[in-house]
Design an enzyme around this catalytic site. Structure first.
Site, short mmCIF file in Angstrom:
data_model
loop_
_atom_site.label_atom_id
_atom_site.label_comp_id
_atom_site.label_asym_id
_atom_site.label_seq_id
_atom_site.Cartn_x
_atom_site.Cartn_y
_atom_site.Cartn_z
N LEU A 135 0.72 -1.08 -0.03
CA LEU A 135 0.31 -0.10 -0.07
C LEU A 135 0.97 1.19 -0.26
O LEU A 135 1.95 1.47 0.64
CB LEU A 135 -0.82 0.03 1.27
CG LEU A 135 -2.02 -0.91 1.57
CD1 LEU A 135 -2.88 -0.84 2.73
CD2 LEU A 135 -3.12 -1.12 0.22
N ASP A 136 0.52 2.42 -0.80
CA ASP A 136 1.28 3.60 -0.99
C ASP A 136 0.96 4.27 0.62
O ASP A 136 0.17 3.79 1.19
CB ASP A 136 0.70 4.29 -2.05
CG ASP A 136 0.93 3.96 -3.22
OD1 ASP A 136 1.86 3.08 -3.37
OD2 ASP A 136 0.12 4.08 -4.20
N ARG A 137 2.02 5.12 0.85
CA ARG A 137 2.04 5.68 2.09
C ARG A 137 0.59 6.36 2.52
O ARG A 137 0.25 6.30 3.55
CB ARG A 137 3.00 6.95 2.00
CG ARG A 137 3.17 8.05 3.49
CD ARG A 137 4.11 8.78 3.09
NE ARG A 137 4.19 9.75 4.36
CZ ARG A 137 5.14 10.02 5.03
NH1 ARG A 137 6.34 9.98 4.74
NH2 ARG A 137 5.30 10.75 6.16
N THR A 139 -2.37 5.65 1.19
CA THR A 139 -3.50 4.82 1.10
C THR A 139 -3.74 3.98 2.34
O THR A 139 -2.51 3.31 2.96
CB THR A 139 -3.03 3.69 -0.05
OG1 THR A 139 -3.02 4.26 -1.30
CG2 THR A 139 -4.21 2.68 -0.21
N ARG A 235 -4.32 4.77 -9.24
CA ARG A 235 -4.03 6.19 -9.41
C ARG A 235 -4.27 6.62 -10.80
O ARG A 235 -4.46 7.19 -11.34
CB ARG A 235 -3.21 6.85 -8.33
CG ARG A 235 -3.50 6.49 -7.30
CD ARG A 235 -2.21 6.41 -6.18
NE ARG A 235 -1.19 7.80 -6.39
CZ ARG A 235 -0.16 7.75 -5.83
NH1 ARG A 235 0.46 6.73 -5.03
NH2 ARG A 235 0.57 8.97 -5.59
#
Length: 293
Positions: A135-137, A139, A235
């Site tokens: 997971l991105d920062r 998210t 995204r």
């Protein structure tokens, strides 16, 4: 952590040798090789056995998989954790937004890995930080961590085979069709280390399915399912369609409604790697998304 697993041999499995049985269970060569360092790593009905030992119905096969790493290089830092599921093989947590997953330059002690290290230290457990879904920062939501090499190997295999169903919630600008699929390769922008774009020449295959759940003003709430797991896939794909996620510093830096990109890992459906029972884990919808819809 070391993991000891026992299997009762069925009539259908009788006649297989130990290696054939373990490979059928999805156990990798790397795991099998690591077991060579353990005395009596394979037992059948309590007696030492080898890879070519034949199996009989109702026999109990026990294997000992050793831990091959350590979590000591990650600084334990106590922080609030939302644990969604835990047993001796898995830890599923709900990651808050604005939290990096792994330590990196400038983020040595403020990551989820630091919090997990402190959590496990209090429980007297020492294991490397093995994150299965990324997971991105910014998210938020459900993240699977494997607590031993065996569960990590089996879960990674599920991920590669697209057997872990990932459901996301995302808010986008605009009103897309009620449902749709984006099949467009994603690749890195040559001038950037982190930025991605749709790239039909050099990108990796990427498939995203979406369904519109609600509309409020000029924004829509979508349910999204991934077939692939490319970096920034949601995204990039939604921006490619013309419906970007707002408050995305890379692709749509519009902070008028949200403080961070409104993307949430809502639900994970998968098979438990050892019990082989289905699991469905849901992460509560964060306030910044819930309050807007």
């Amino acid at each position: 952590m070391d993991r000891i697993v026992s299997y009762r041999i069925s009539k259908k499995e009788e006649g297989m040798n130990v290696l054939e049985f373990l490979r059928k269970k999805g156990i990798s060569r790397h795991i099998l090789s690591s077991m060579k360092s353990v005395e009596k790593a394979i037992l059948i009905d309590g007696f030492p056995a080898g890879g070519k030992t034949p199996l009989r119905e109702n026999s109990i096969l026990r294997i000992h998989v050793p831990e091959t790493g350590s979590g000591e290089h990650i600084v334990p830092v106590s922080m609030p954790l939302s644990v969604l599921f835990e047993d001796q093989d898995l830890l599923v947590v709900s990651k808050p937004a604005d939290t990096p997953v792994h330590p990196s330059v400038g983020n040595y002690e403020n990551t989820l890995a630091n919090g997990i290290a402190a959590y496990l230290e209090k429980k007297g457990e020492d294991c490397p930080f093995r994150c299965i879904n990324r997971l991105d920062r910014d998210t938020s939501g459900a993240l699977i961590l494997a607590k031993n090499p065996l569960s990590a190997s089996l879960l990674s295999r599920q991920m590669r085979n697209r057997e872990i169903r990932r459901t996301y919630l995302a808010v986008v600008k605009g009103i897309p069709p009620s449902k749709g699929t984006v099949s467009a390769p994603v690749g890195r922008v040559s001038s950037s280390v982190i930025e991605r774009r749709v790239d039909y020449d050099c990108g990796d295959p990427a498939v995203t399915h979406y369904e519109r759940l609600a509309v409020k003003g000029s924004h829509s709430l979508l349910e999204i399912h991934l077939e692939t797991g490319r970096t920034h896939q949601i995204r990039v794909h939604m921006g490619y369609l013309g419906y970007p996620l707002p408050a995305d510093y890379l692709y749509c830096p519009d902070y008028s409604r949200f403080p961070r990109q409104p993307l949430h890992s809502f639900q994970l459906d998968f098979i438990h790697p050892l019990t082989e029972k289905p699991l469905c884990v849901t992460a509560p919808v964060p306030a910044d998304i819930a309050e807007n819809f």
